[in-house]
Design an enzyme around this catalytic site. Structure first.
Site, PDB file in Angstrom:
ATOM      1  N   ASP A  41       0.861  -1.190   0.000  1.00  0.00           N
ATOM      2  CA  ASP A  41       0.000   0.000   0.000  1.00  0.00           C
ATOM      3  C   ASP A  41       0.896   1.238   0.000  1.00  0.00           C
ATOM      4  OD1 ASP A  41      -2.984   0.876   1.844  1.00  0.00           O
ATOM      5  OD2 ASP A  41      -1.656   2.147   0.674  1.00  0.00           O
ATOM      6  N   ASP A 132      -3.049   2.365  -5.950  1.00  0.00           N
ATOM      7  CA  ASP A 132      -1.906   2.395  -5.021  1.00  0.00           C
ATOM      8  C   ASP A 132      -1.774   1.151  -4.164  1.00  0.00           C
ATOM      9  OD1 ASP A 132      -3.874   2.759  -2.963  1.00  0.00           O
ATOM     10  OD2 ASP A 132      -2.334   3.772  -1.797  1.00  0.00           O
ATOM     11  N   GLU A 133      -2.496   0.118  -4.473  1.00  0.00           N
ATOM     12  CA  GLU A 133      -2.603  -0.985  -3.529  1.00  0.00           C
ATOM     13  C   GLU A 133      -2.751  -2.312  -4.273  1.00  0.00           C
ATOM     14  OE1 GLU A 133      -5.996  -1.790  -0.254  1.00  0.00           O
ATOM     15  OE2 GLU A 133      -5.273   0.244  -0.561  1.00  0.00           O
TER      16      GLU A 133
HETATM   17  N1  LIG Z   1     -12.255   7.811   0.262  1.00  0.00           N
HETATM   18  C1  LIG Z   1     -11.146   7.786  -0.537  1.00  0.00           C
HETATM   19  C2  LIG Z   1      -9.981   7.100  -0.134  1.00  0.00           C
HETATM   20  C3  LIG Z   1      -8.868   7.110  -0.961  1.00  0.00           C
HETATM   21  N2  LIG Z   1      -8.903   7.765  -2.158  1.00  0.00           N
HETATM   22  C4  LIG Z   1      -7.728   7.779  -3.052  1.00  0.00           C
HETATM   23  C5  LIG Z   1      -6.688   8.808  -2.639  1.00  0.00           C
HETATM   24  C6  LIG Z   1      -5.586   7.996  -2.011  1.00  0.00           C
HETATM   25  O1  LIG Z   1      -4.330   8.607  -2.222  1.00  0.00           O
HETATM   26  C7  LIG Z   1      -5.695   6.675  -2.734  1.00  0.00           C
HETATM   27  C8  LIG Z   1      -5.213   5.509  -1.907  1.00  0.00           C
HETATM   28  O2  LIG Z   1      -6.039   5.336  -0.772  1.00  0.00           O
HETATM   29  P1  LIG Z   1      -5.446   4.936   0.644  1.00  0.00           P
HETATM   30  O3  LIG Z   1      -6.589   4.569   1.520  1.00  0.00           O
HETATM   31  O4  LIG Z   1      -4.367   3.910   0.489  1.00  0.00           O
HETATM   32  O5  LIG Z   1      -4.809   6.285   1.243  1.00  0.00           O
HETATM   33  P2  LIG Z   1      -3.377   6.915   0.993  1.00  0.00           P
HETATM   34  O6  LIG Z   1      -2.536   6.068   0.104  1.00  0.00           O
HETATM   35  O7  LIG Z   1      -3.564   8.312   0.505  1.00  0.00           O
HETATM   36  O8  LIG Z   1      -2.757   7.022   2.440  1.00  0.00           O
HETATM   37  P3  LIG Z   1      -2.150   5.837   3.317  1.00  0.00           P
HETATM   38  O9  LIG Z   1      -2.260   4.569   2.524  1.00  0.00           O
HETATM   39  O10 LIG Z   1      -0.732   6.214   3.577  1.00  0.00           O
HETATM   40  O11 LIG Z   1      -2.961   5.794   4.566  1.00  0.00           O
HETATM   41  O12 LIG Z   1      -7.092   6.519  -3.055  1.00  0.00           O
HETATM   42  C9  LIG Z   1     -10.057   8.435  -2.531  1.00  0.00           C
HETATM   43  O13 LIG Z   1     -10.082   9.017  -3.599  1.00  0.00           O
HETATM   44  N3  LIG Z   1     -11.159   8.442  -1.719  1.00  0.00           N
HETATM   45 MG   LIG Z   2      -2.182   4.041   0.361  1.00  0.00          MG
END
Ligand SMILES: Nc1ccn([C@H]2C[C@H](O)[C@@H](COP(=O)(O)OP(=O)(O)OP(=O)(O)O)O2)c(=O)n1
Ligand SMILES: [Mg+2]
Length: 495
Positions: A41, A132-133
């Site tokens: 992730d 991203d995952e």
């Molecule tokens: N309700 C959401 C959650 C996430 N995303 C998008 C933006 C994030 O950058 C991406 C990846 O989601 P993640 O939950 O993995 O969050 P991040 O990667 O941003 O942060 P982290 O994984 O470090 O907690 O998906 C989105 O559009 N709406």
């Molecule tokens: Mg993430």
DNA sequence: GCGGATCAC
DNA sequence: TATGGTGATCCGC
């Protein structure tokens, strides 16, 4: 369900306990510890990509999105309580210095492609969950290597950083459910290895908040809390009650949480079941305006259909979000496939018309009952199923609900109250419907709620410690005669 | 098959 | 001023 619980909680459930114990034993015995699953992730993904182009953003609180909605934030901003899915203008109240960067999807897709190329080297069948995952099954790769799982994943993460300048976090465990949780353990830029051993897994889950499990959201967490289930380990103590209260699917899911069981195989390329488009806008209510929206959305959907090479769908649906934020969904199924934008628009307008008059802030349209996926693979090959995965009923969490009629209630008689959906029944069956005016000790708002609603409100307030702390700080710091409305709207958002 | 709801990301 | 978009699943009818 509350009523059911009251009825059941003092009963002798030794029979159920015995039955459940047998089931647990069965599941435990069938545990698969042969696979090494990794969940990777990326950290604050969109925000981190933006920081590549402007490293100065690393030093300040920053979020990606707009004044209406943020998609994510960097870790500096998270210290202020700025999170995904938070409106930008509210985030600015939490963190006035916050810098908001607009979305640049092509950049995120490009970064994602680089990362996925690395995934493919270690597991050609990796399972992406989003840009991203992804999950990787490293079992095969490890069998051809001298590396330990931890060394291998460190290597993968190093490679990601080399190629993209971005950091990733990872979890390594015996199945997807556990690996996902582990990837969060040492985030950001960390990894956690949970040995593929029964004892290690049981120790890990015993104290694990049920909320960490993918599929358990805010609502489910609250419901389980009512039943004194906060950790996966708690499930064992309450197993008989849960057996009586939950649907078979939900109960099975609970047992899997307790045991730390999950799927290890990746169902690639599963058929899409629906295609839809929806838009939020400033309130509309005039029929002509609504029908214009229908035409716009039908056009978009038709284009998307073509892009995805989908013939059409037999079911046409609409979604309307009223200005009150209530949501209405309507749909109609036809004997043949609908695909032309004119046909979509015509049918959708009929569905919309029945809802008039309405004032809405969102309209969505959807096609479902799609045709089975066309395999561009000709000949007889397709009749020999490429069954990589024969898992029936694999990863189905969601929807805690009352069991329709438990085996025991059949014995004990009488058609009990028709069990309703969980959330509905909580609202409806709450034993003390007396609505009382109270003042929340946390947010200081006066509330007209019944007892249960009030408790829910308290839970919410307590869950948002960071937000509230900052709010109160701001209210203190700022001049007293200031926006009552601003503080209120922010709290409303977290209602 | 329909509508409400929850959940992930 | 301003509270997203897409897809899936489950439950009870
Ligand atoms: N309700 C959401 C959650 C996430 N995303 C998008 C933006 C994030 O950058 C991406 C990846 O989601 P993640 O939950 O993995 O969050 P991040 O990667 O941003 O942060 P982290 O994984 O470090 O907690 O998906 C989105 O559009 N709406
Ligand atoms: Mg993430």
């Amino acid at each position: 369900m509350i009523r059911q619980y009251d009825k059941i909680k003092d009963m002798d459930l030794s029979f159920e306990t015995k039955l459940v114990d047998h089931k647990i034993n069965e599941m435990d015995t069938g545990r698969d510890l042969t696979q090494c699953i990794c969940h990777v992730d990326m950290d604050a993904f969109y925000a981190s990509v933006e920081e590549l182009d402007d490293p100065s953003l690393k030093e300040i609180p920053m979020a990606v999105g707009g004044m209406h909605m943020l998609c994510t934030s960097n870790y500096k901003a998270r210290q202020f309580g700025v999170r995904s899915a938070m409106p930008g203008y509210l985030a600015l109240k939490l963190c006035p210095q916050l810098k908001i960067i607009p979305l640049h999807f092509p950049k995120y897709r490009a970064a994602s492609a680089k990362v996925r190329a690395i995934f493919a080297k270690y597991d050609p069948s990796f399972l992406p969950m989003s840009l991203d995952e992804a999950y990787l099954n490293l079992t095969n790769y490890l069998s051809t290597s001298e590396l330990t799982p931890e060394q291998l994943v460190q290597q993968i993460r190093d490679e990601i950083q080399q190629e993209t300048q971005l950091t990733a976090s990872a979890g390594i465990a015996a199945n997807r459910m556990l690996a996902k949780i582990c990837s969060d353990f040492n985030k950001p830029n960390g990894q956690y290895f949970l040995p593929m051993e029964r004892e290690a897994i049981m120790k890990f889950t015993s104290n694990l908040s049920i909320r960490k499990v993918s599929g358990v959201g805010r609502v489910t967490e609250r419901v389980l809390q009512t039943l004194d289930v906060k950790t996966c380990g708690d499930i064992l103590h309450r197993r008989a009650i849960l057996y009586r209260l939950l649907s078979p699917i939900s109960f099975q899911f609970m047992l899997k949480c307790y045991l730390g069981l999950g799927s290890t195989n990746f169902n690639l390329e599963s058929d899409r079941k629906s295609i839809s488009v929806e838009r939020t806008f400033s309130a509309l209510s005039k029929p002509d305006d609504l029908y214009r929206k229908v035409d716009e959305l039908a056009e978009l959907l038709a284009v998307d259909l073509g892009r995805n090479q989908i013939q059409g769908g037999k079911t046409v649906g609409i979604k309307l979000k009223l200005t009150s934020f209530d949501v209405r969904v309507r749909s109609k199924t036809y004997p043949s496939y609908i695909s032309k934008k004119e046909d979509i628009a015509r049918i959708v307008k009929e569905l919309v018309q029945k809802e008039l008059p309405v004032s809405i802030r969102l309209m969505g349209i959807r096609l479902s009952s799609l045709p089975p996926k066309v395999d561009d693979d000709h000949g007889v090959k397709k009749y020999f199923k490429k069954r990589k995965n024969t898992d029936a009923g694999e990863e189905q969490p969601r929807k805690i609900s009352t069991v329709p009629s438990s085996p025991v209630s059949v014995l004990t008689s009488t058609s009990v109250t028709p069990d309703t959906h969980l959330t509905a029944s909580i609202a409806a069956n709450e034993n003390a419907p007396s609505i009382v005016a109270v003042t929340c000790p946390i947010c200081s708002r006066s509330l007209a709620l019944d007892n249960h609603q009030f408790n829910q409100h308290l839970d919410e307030c307590l869950n948002k410690v960071t937000v509230k702390a900052i709010l109160q700080q701001q209210q203190q710091n700022q001049s007293p005669p200031q926006d009552q409305t601003q503080g209120r709207s922010l709290l409303d958002y977290y209602r």
